[in-house]
Structure formats: C-alpha cells, structure tokens
Design a protein around this motif. Structure first.
Motif, PDB file in Angstrom:
ATOM      1  N   ALA B 581       0.826  -1.210   0.000  1.00  0.00           N
ATOM      2  CA  ALA B 581       0.000   0.000   0.000  1.00  0.00           C
ATOM      3  C   ALA B 581       0.858   1.257   0.000  1.00  0.00           C
ATOM      4  CB  ALA B 581      -0.936  -0.015   1.209  1.00  0.00           C
ATOM      5  N   ALA B 582       2.017   1.198   0.656  1.00  0.00           N
ATOM      6  CA  ALA B 582       2.878   2.373   0.735  1.00  0.00           C
ATOM      7  C   ALA B 582       3.423   2.730  -0.653  1.00  0.00           C
ATOM      8  CB  ALA B 582       4.024   2.115   1.713  1.00  0.00           C
ATOM      9  N   GLN B 583       3.902   1.704  -1.346  1.00  0.00           N
ATOM     10  CA  GLN B 583       4.477   1.964  -2.672  1.00  0.00           C
ATOM     11  C   GLN B 583       3.415   1.940  -3.775  1.00  0.00           C
ATOM     12  OE1 GLN B 583       8.305   0.299  -3.796  1.00  0.00           O
ATOM     13  NE2 GLN B 583       8.199  -0.954  -1.942  1.00  0.00           N
ATOM     14  N   LYS B 584       2.190   1.578  -3.394  1.00  0.00           N
ATOM     15  CA  LYS B 584       1.076   1.487  -4.333  1.00  0.00           C
ATOM     16  C   LYS B 584       1.403   0.565  -5.514  1.00  0.00           C
ATOM     17  CE  LYS B 584      -1.112   5.970  -3.430  1.00  0.00           C
ATOM     18  NZ  LYS B 584      -1.745   5.431  -2.239  1.00  0.00           N
ATOM     19  N   THR B 597       0.298  -1.782 -10.916  1.00  0.00           N
ATOM     20  CA  THR B 597      -0.123  -0.683 -10.039  1.00  0.00           C
ATOM     21  C   THR B 597      -1.632  -0.658  -9.817  1.00  0.00           C
ATOM     22  OG1 THR B 597      -0.245   0.741 -11.989  1.00  0.00           O
ATOM     23  CG2 THR B 597       1.812   0.799 -10.722  1.00  0.00           C
ATOM     24  N   ARG B 598      -2.312  -1.740 -10.201  1.00  0.00           N
ATOM     25  CA  ARG B 598      -3.775  -1.746 -10.030  1.00  0.00           C
ATOM     26  C   ARG B 598      -4.133  -2.187  -8.612  1.00  0.00           C
ATOM     27  NH1 ARG B 598      -7.372  -3.215 -14.913  1.00  0.00           N
ATOM     28  NH2 ARG B 598      -6.357  -1.236 -15.389  1.00  0.00           N
ATOM     29  N   PRO B 599      -4.702  -1.265  -7.809  1.00  0.00           N
ATOM     30  CA  PRO B 599      -4.964  -1.613  -6.402  1.00  0.00           C
ATOM     31  C   PRO B 599      -6.079  -2.646  -6.256  1.00  0.00           C
ATOM     32  CG  PRO B 599      -5.784   0.595  -6.907  1.00  0.00           C
ATOM     33  CD  PRO B 599      -5.094   0.109  -8.140  1.00  0.00           C
TER      34      PRO B 599
END
Lengths: 189, 863
Positions: B581-584, B597-599
């Motif tokens: 989550a920090a680096q996404k 990079t897809r959350p």
C-alpha cells in the motif's frame, strides 16, 4: 626446519599430529591419494547445457578436451536438479558420442531395396525441388465459396518437442509461409 | 512421476520430508507408489468419476474456500435459463444438434452476456463479431450468496451429486474408505495456511475426454483455493525437453506463436475479421492486435505494411482439423505427397502404428531427421508387414531421405521446460560428418526455395519471396546464429532494432516486430536471459535469476491469487505476492502476474474496455472476466462440466449415464481402424494401459540405441497380476501375446503384484500394463505397443486414447502371418450383442473425409 605432514608415514601419527583425530580429513590422504585428480580436471572447457530427454530441464555440464566431449555431468548450480541426473540423463554422454550416430545422408529411391549414401548438399537441393513441385501441384487458392485458403495440403511436417525453440520458430515461419498447415509435433500425443 | 521425471520427483520427496502427504492414483504400483502415503489403484479411464466425487465431497461437506471461490471464480455467475445438465438428459448437455453431430453451445453461456474463451475453439463461440463480446458480468447476473439455482456453484453441485464414494467403488474399483481418505487428505491440506498440488502427465491426456480430466482437477483446485498460490497448482509433467516450447512456438496446425489461432477460411477472411473474431473486448486478450501485427512484421519485414494488412493474406487458412491423425489418414488415402519428420518416430510412437506406416507408404517422398535411421525411416525395408510378406519394398514408391542430426551439445539454442522456463544450452563442439541442426536444415532449405522461386511473379509465391530470412551464418558449416533467431522471437523496435524488454511494449502500428509475444523479455536489454545461471544456492527459493520463464519471468502464473481480495497474503506461511500500500504496487518473491499498479479495490468504471475492465480482484487476467472457471461457458466442444464417459473400448457399461462415450469424440470409421464393441466384447475382456519406463524415452530414438540404457531395461515386456497370469496360464519370464482387432504383439511376461485385479460391480476386472518404447530396430528390439491402439480422439485437442482400451492376452508367442488391420481387412467378430456407444439422439453423426467422424461440421464444411 618446516615440518612435513606427509613424511609421517604411519597414519595414526599423521592423525594425531595434524589434529584430524577421526582420520576423515586431510590425514587420510596418502601421497598417492593427494596426487590423484579427476579425469575431468584436464578438460579444456566446461560448457553449460540442459538435459535433452524429459521436460524437467536438469542442468548439465559438458566437459570438452581436444574438441571432443569427455563426459557430461549434472550441474550442481541448477536450482531444478541440484546436480542430479536420472538414468537417461546420465546416458547423455553415450547419446551424443555413441557409435549409433549416423554421419552420412541416406537416400532410398522409389521402389528401391537399399539405402545409398548421397552428399548433403545434393540431398538438400533434391528436397527443395520436391517441396516446390509438391507445393505447386497441390496449391489451393480459395474455397468453393471464395474464402481464402492460400495453402497446400500436399506437404506435412511432424516433430518439434525434442528441438530448440529457435528451430521450432524457423520451421513454423518457413513452412507456414510455404502454405503448409499440417504442421504437428509430439504435443499432440 | 518417480519413474518418468525422477529428478523432478526429488522435490516431492523434499515436501514429504517436511510433512506433506503424497497420494498416488495409478492403475500400477510404481516407484512413486512405493514412497507415497496412499496408493490408489484405479480402473484406467475413470479419473473423472474419481475426481468428480472429490468435487462432490468438497461441496457437500462444506469444505470449500469460500472467500477464494466467491471472489476469484465464476461460482456466482448466473447461467442461461435454457441450460440443461447431463443429469437431465442422461449424459448429454443441452444443445445437441443431431444433424450436425455436435453441440450448439449457446445454452451453456452466462445469462445475457457472451465471454470469449482464453483458449480452445474460440471460433465455435464467437458467432458474428460484436464489440460487446466478452463483456463484464454485471451485478444482476451474479449471485454472491451462491444460492440461486442457476448460479454456477449450484449447477456444479447438482452435476456431481451422484458422484458418491459408492459410485467411485462401482466405477473406478476404488474402495470407498480409500477414496474418503484421499478426499479428506486434500481438504485438510487446503485453505489459508496450506495448499495441495496436482501433478499429471499423458495418463490424463490420452483419453477421448482428456481435456475434461484436467478440467475436473481445475474445479477441485479452484474450490480449495489452490491455484495461483505457492505449493498449489496443476502441473503437467511434460515428456520432452522442449515440448512446452514447441507448444508456445507451436509446430502445431491450429496455432501461431504465442497461442494466436491459425486463420480459419470461413471466418478470418481478412485481418479485420481475424482480429474481431479472436480478440476479446475485455481481459488481456484485448491486446490481441498488437501480437499478430508484430508477428507479421517479424515474418515479412518491410513488406508488411498497414495498407496490405501487414501481409496477413500471406498466411494459409485452415478448414477444420489438420492434426496428426487426420493427416496420416489422408496420407494412407494417398492425398499427401511429402512429409518431414524431425526428431519424432511415428511408426512406433503414434497410435495404430500399422496405419501410420500405411500412411508413409502413400507418400511421394519422406524426409526423416534423427540420430540414426529410425523405424519411421526404415518402414519400407523391415517393418512387420514387410517381414510378414504383406507388402514388399518393390511395391513401395516412397522416396526416403535420411538426414543425420546434430545433438544438443553441437548447437546453441533454448529448451522450454515443463514449468515454462527457458534454458539456453551452449554449443560445445562441432557436429560430426554431415550431421546438422534443424536450424541449419530449415534455414538452408528456405534459402534454396527463395532461389527456386526467385523469378516467379505469382501471388502465391510472394510469401516466400518476402519472407524475412536473413540470419548471420557462422563458420564453414554456415550455421545460422541461434541467438539472432532468439532476438527475433523476443522482438525489437523498428527501425532501430532495439530489443524489447516486455510484452507490454509490443505495438500494433508496425513500430515493433515480435516473433512470439509471450517470450518477449527473454532477451531483455540485449542480454540472453535464458542463459542466466546464478547458482540456486546463491538465490532465494524462487530463483528468478536462473533461466527465464514466460511470461515476464513469472514462475507462478495467476499469482495475484496468492493474496486475499484486499491484497494481503492469505497467511504468513503462504506469503508470495501482495499489494504494497505504501508503494502502491504489487510486490513479492515473484514477478506479480497482475497489472503492477492496479490496487485491490479498483473496480472498472462503466463502459470500460480492454485491460481497464480487470478489477482489483480479477487474478485470472487471461480470462475475459478475470475469474477462474469452475464452469466453462465457452471454449470446449464436449460440455461445460467434466462428465464421466467410458473409453471408446471399455469393459463396462457407463454406470452413470445412458450415454456411454463422449458424444463429441473423434472417430475414424475406416477398415484399417476397426473398433471393439463399446463394452463387454468377449474377445477383448481386459483393460490395457500404456506407459514409459525410467530407462527409456518415448519411441526409443534417444534410448534404444544406447547400450547403457539397454542393459538396464533390455526387453519389451508386459505387466500382469498373478491372478491374470493364473487365469491365462502366463509364466513369469515367458511369452504372451496381446491383441486388439487392429494388431498383435508379443512380449515377455512380468507377473507382479504391482498390478492387481479390481473388484467392480461384483466382477473381477484385470488390467494389463504395456510399456510403449520398443519396436523392430535399434539395439534393443521388441513389438510396439502402438500396434494395438486406435485412431480415436478427444474432440478439443485431437489427442488419441491410448491410456485405456480393451485387449486380449494369451500365453505364447505371436503367430506369423497377416494380422495388422491396416494391411488386411479383418472379419468382424459376431454372435454377441453390440451395445451402442451413443444415445439415439447422438447416433448417425456424419462421416467426413478419410473416415473422420467428428462433430466439427461447421469448420469442415468447406474442407
């Protein structure tokens, strides 16, 4: 004077004096043992390779001396096989150096009863001429309904699972461009 | 696995040392069984019944992994209301079209939407091109509670409700207690903290329902949450050094490199249509145009331009099934003139060997490339039918060329192993004499053909003249540079020719060339990534710096599923890939198999297209809707759910349905390919299965010529139980003759408790084990098992059924004289009942060219 371990001929003395009490280390080496070395240490080079049998992909090391293969061993560095080879993999040396390997092109005439040796270049020319002839004679341009075919069903190919990716690529590229569609290999088994 | 992939099996033993339970399901007791916790002897050909009962056990005992199943599979999807199951139709699914002899699959789909399959017979499902094809499943078409009777989960539950332990006993001959142990062990070892894996080989594929065998394992693994996670999965143990590579870069009739379909005459008449039919509106296959355009640029170079469809028209088109058996039947009917055989030995290794050789006799010319003349090269001189005097060399008009090949130690190149890992082998020495690599042969053949066609202005010859065929020639032998070929496979920018580093860089505007998009990155930065050999001991257990795995050096496919819907590892113990989550971005031990990079909380907006439709909880990115398929709404020809059908030649009536065999199976109705009765044939009362031995390889071309291996395994034999030996008067070490209506073989008898009779339906059933390596030449000879087998196949992939068929066994040597069905028509045995293989609705399927009875009429109508 420097103390020479090997001069103590009696093994028990060597064991005690060298601190190798169990006698499983350096003390167990006689002069002769110490001078022995693997046949493979004479290799001119060791070439990294991959086992040609099944799909596991065990690492192999090919030992070469005077442009001949001396031996093929398992590669300890491989995270797949960790130096192991199975009975087939261990026989790779015989597969590639054995006397069973034919080194000449053989030709059997139609209705012939024996093989004849022919030069490689001639054989390549003969095959190319036959491919052209078969292709031209069996060319299909379109279906009865006018759908494109642009192919020949007169020539077929089989094999690829024992070959390199690069070889499969050129086979597919050339044969497809010739209009061949019946291109198959062991994956269809 | 211990027999045929011994070095791979060391990892199973490693797992066992750490407490894993090893279960071995096999008709024979082998070296694998010897170290397994459970050995399950099973009637050959009944695995779907066995696995289907595990599905039933998991569902009815509520042992499935709810969070995984609801989020990552299509369990909640609502299916078309017209769908009817095999439970409703006595072994058929809805949509059987009696006239065409195939399924109309429209009733199998999701309610209201159509999804295009990631693989399989895509053309059967796409219909007319429509832009919305493969659209997302909207919320009203899903039931996350899984209780709607028309949702996938409930359909699967009903479909397998009669697959009970009692039914397993009756069908597979496996005692119910033993079955329950297996089912319980699997369930116990699955969940957040634990995973189970399935390994299989051709024992699962060589059936008329082979694809559905694997599908049943997929259902189990999805229900238990064992896909995309470390220690899980379904692993095909492949039997050749680069059989995976020759599937990825396919020397196969129905595909182009990277699983792009071959153009089909009726549908794919130009590039636009080809793209429309084969791309998917959603999921990763929406990228399809980039891969075909870049492939055409790699093949036809400058000649491939936007105004000529990038030379799409140069590609030949298929009109049906052009697979191996179809082609050989055409050869036997003298419809094929020339045949190349490279490193394969079909006169021994392929089904119905006598028919294979009849095919070779029907050719004008044959080219065989191997280490020594194999049975395929010598079919005209010393084949069994020649020895028996049924045919003489003077009657065989086939011109034969034998070319000696280089060994892997005499050429550079890469193999792709069974886990998609490319490894480079370096040339150690020059090949001897006239031995050459296939690379050399094909490259120089291509050069000669370009020369022969040089002055042609015929449109049909343009592909040859425009073919990009310039590879650096090395040394006196003029060996083409294999790494240059790898560079083309990897792909490069145009016109600079800078290597591409990932398939995400492949373009559809002609600015890239790429010979196989899934291999893009194998020569990243111009470095041969496949030749990387950082020792395993200097890396973590994933060992990303040894060789290179497609795609993108991922070692575990669909590994997004190793994290929960929120992107956290399912458990610390099974941590593999997770959302940082920090680096996404996604990170972990492996290259994440997801959009980096897809959350996890991403949901596609209304009207999204292409890759944008994949939500943060869609791990199966190659699927149009990103979910694992418990139920297969499209892509397969023989049903959306695996169903137990008996083999073409069985000893028993199907205990579950009136429909005896797979209704969509491929049969060849020819006098040289006769079949036994569907079941209960008194002439052929035993079940036979074929297999490999540790000490030999396939049809023997790489093993039967080697004294070291022949000493270890010197002679053809069959394995029978003491009970069968007594029944037939067979002696250990003596001779036996095994026969089918197609052929007869003799072999030494190994009487062993490794094979045991099964008690099924109050009868004792015997099975015979037959290794298939031997034939009549080489340094160790014997009869070939494939003299017995038939042309009959799975409809989806045209793979034959050689792992379960009926035979007879008698004591003594094979009698001389004519026998093979391909040489002399046999009289049909008569005087007993001939039970049908099909329900009445399925009977009367049309018979096409060369005797092929298939349900793919739509494809072959113009063939």
């Amino acid at each position: 004077m420097k103390f020479d371990l090997n001069k103590l001929v009696w093994p028990a003395l060597r064991q005690v004096s060298s601190g190798d009490v169990a006698g499983l280390g350096k003390a167990s080496f006689s002069k002769r043992t110490a001078s022995l070395k693997s046949r493979l240490s004479d290799a001119d080079r060791v070439v990294p390779s991959v086992c040609p049998y099944c799909g596991v992909g065990c690492g192999q090391e090919v030992y070469v001396k005077d442009e001949k293969i001396m031996d093929i061993e398992g590669d300890y560095a491989s995270p797949i096989s960790r130096g192991c080879l199975c009975p087939k993999g261990s026989a790779t040396m015989q597969l590639v150096t054995g006397t069973h390997r034919h080194q000449k092109v053989l030709y059997r005439r139609p209705y012939g009863t024996k093989w004849e040796e022919i030069p490689l270049q001639d054989a390549m020319d003969m095959v190319a001429v036959r491919v052209k002839k078969a292709r031209d004679a069996t060319w299909e341009d379109q279906t009865g309904k006018g759908h494109p075919l642009r192919r020949t069903l007169g020539i077929a190919h089989l094999g690829g699972a024992t070959l390199d990716n690069e070889e499969n690529y050129l086979i597919k590229k050339l044969f497809t461009s010739l209009g061949m569609v019946q291109i198959e290999n062991q994956a269809r088994i | 696995m211990a027999e045929c992939h011994p070095v791979g099996f060391q990892w199973v033993m490693e797992a066992k040392r750490r407490g894993a339970t090893i279960i071995h399901v096999d008709p024979r007791f082998t070296r694998t069984s010897a170290v397994a916790d459970l050995h399950v002897p099973i009637r050959a050909g009944t695995d779907i019944a066995f696995l289907g009962a595990i599905v039933n056990y998991i569902i009815s005992n509520d042992r499935w992994f709810r969070e995984y199943v609801v989020n990552y599979t299509n369990a909640p999807a609502i299916i078309n209301e017209k769908f009817q199951d095999t439970e409703d139709l006595d072994g058929l699914f809805s949509g059987w079209d009696a006239e065409k002899g195939q399924y109309d699959t429209s009733s199998w789909g999701y309610e209201g939407v159509e999804v295009s399959p990631a693989a399989g017979h895509r053309e059967m499902f796409s219909g007319e091109p429509r832009s919305e094809r493969g659209a997302m499943l909207s919320a009203e078409k899903l039931d996350p509670t899984l209780s709607d009777p028309r949702c996938v989960f409930q359909i699967v539950k009903r479909h397998y409700s009669r697959y009970t332990p009692e039914m397993v006993e009756e069908t597979c001959g496996v005692p119910r207690e033993l079955f329950l142990k297996v089912a319980e062990a699997l369930c116990e070892n699955s969940g957040r903290d634990r995973t189970s894996a399935f390994c299989y080989a051709v024992g699962w594929t060589q059936h008329t329902v082979g694809v559905q065998y694997i599908r049943t394992a997929a259902i189990i693994q999805l229900l238990l949450g064992n896909i995309g996670r470390p220690g899980g999965g379904i692993m095909a143990l492949r039997g050749h050094s680069s059989i995976q590579g020759s599937t990825d870069i396919p020397t196969l009739y129905n595909m182009l490199p990277g699983y792009l379909p071959m153009p089909k005459a009726t549908y794919d008449t130009d590039l636009n249509k080809y793209v429309e039919y084969n791309k998917s509106a959603t999921g990763w296959w929406s990228e399809f145009p980039k891969y075909i355009v870049s492939l055409l640029k790699a093949w036809y170079g400058e000649a491939a331009r936007p105004d000529n469809d990038w030379c799409y028209g140069y590609l030949p088109h298929i009109t049906g099934d052009h697979s191996h058996m179809v082609t050989v039947a055409a050869m036997a009917d003298r419809m094929v003139k020339g045949y190349f055989v490279m490193g394969e030995n079909p006169a021994v290794g392929s089904m119905n060997a006598a028919l294979q050789r009849k095919g070779l006799r029907g050719l004008d010319w044959l080219v065989v490339r191997d280490f020594a003349p194999t049975e395929t090269a010598e079919f005209w001189r010393s084949a069994p039918e020649v020895v028996r005097g049924e045919v003489t060399p003077e009657q065989i008009g086939t011109e034969v060329f034998f070319f000696p090949c280089s060994a892997h130690t005499e050429k550079d190149g890469s193999f792709t192993n069974t886990q998609r890992l490319l490894q480079w082998h370096h040339k150690a020495i020059e090949p001897p004499g006239d031995c050459r690599s296939e690379l050399h042969f094909v490259y120089h053949l291509g050069k000669r053909l370009k020369e022969l066609y040089r002055h042609s202005d015929a449109a049909k010859d343009r592909p040859i003249l425009d073919l990009a065929w310039n590879y650096r020639e090395i040394g006196e032998m003029q060996e083409p540079d294999a790494e240059e070929v790898l560079a083309e496979i990897n792909g490069y920018t145009l016109p600079e020719r800078n290597p591409l580093s990932a398939y995400t860089e492949v373009k559809d505007d002609g600015s890239t060339a790429c010979g196989c998009w899934i291999y893009c990155g194998c020569r990243k930065d111009g470095v041969n990534q496949t030749a990387r050999r950082k020792p395993g001991s200097e890396q973590d257990w994933v060992a990303l710096q040894w060789g290179w795995a497609w795609p993108a050096n991922r070692r575990l496919l669909y590994n997004r599923a190793s994290a929960d819907p929120d992107g956290n590892p399912w458990s610390e113990r099974k941590k593999y890939v997770w959302w940082d989550a920090a680096q996404k971005k996604w990170t972990g031990f492996d290259t994440p198999d997801f959009i980096a990079t897809r959350p996890p909380d991403y949901r596609p907006p209304e009207g999204a297209e292409g890759i944008a439709t994949l939500s943060g909880i869609d791990p199966f990115i190659m699927q149009a809707e990103g979910k694992g398929w418990l139920y297969d709404p499209s892509g397969l020809l023989d049903g959306p759910l695996p169903t137990h059908y008996e083999p073409q030649e069985s000893v028993l009536k199907n205990p579950l349905y009136g429909q005896q065999c797979n209704p969509a199976r491929l049969e060849w109705i020819r006098r040289d390919n006769p079949y036994h009765k569907a079941w209960g044939d008194p002439h052929y009362p035993f079940v036979a299965t074929t297999y490999r031995l540790t000490e030999h390889h396939t049809a023997g071309g790489m093993s039967r010529w080697l004294p070291w291996l022949n000493e270890l395994q010197p002679e053809m034999f069959i394995e029978v139980s003491p009970e069968l030996a007594e029944l037939r008067g067979l002696e250990n070490g003596g001779w036996a003759t095994v026969s089918t209506i197609r052929g007869e073989i003799e072999a030494r008898v190994l009487v062993t408790e490794r094979l045991r009779p099964l008690n099924i339906q109050d009868e004792v059933l015997h099975q015979v084990g037959i290794p298939y390596h031997w034939s009549w030449i080489g340094r160790s000879t014997g009869d070939a098992a494939n003299e017995l087998t038939a042309f009959v196949a799975d409809p989806n992939v045209s793979i034959e059924e050689s792992k379960a068929f009926s035979v007879n066994v008698v004591a003594g040597r094979r009698p001389p004289g004519p026998r093979a069905a391909a040489a002399a028509p046999l009289t049909e045995p008569s005087g007993f009942e001939d039970p049908p293989r099909d329900l009445e609705a399925v009977q009367g399927k049309p018979i096409g060219h060369h005797g092929l009875r298939t349900g793919k009429k739509e494809l072959t109508e113009e063939g």
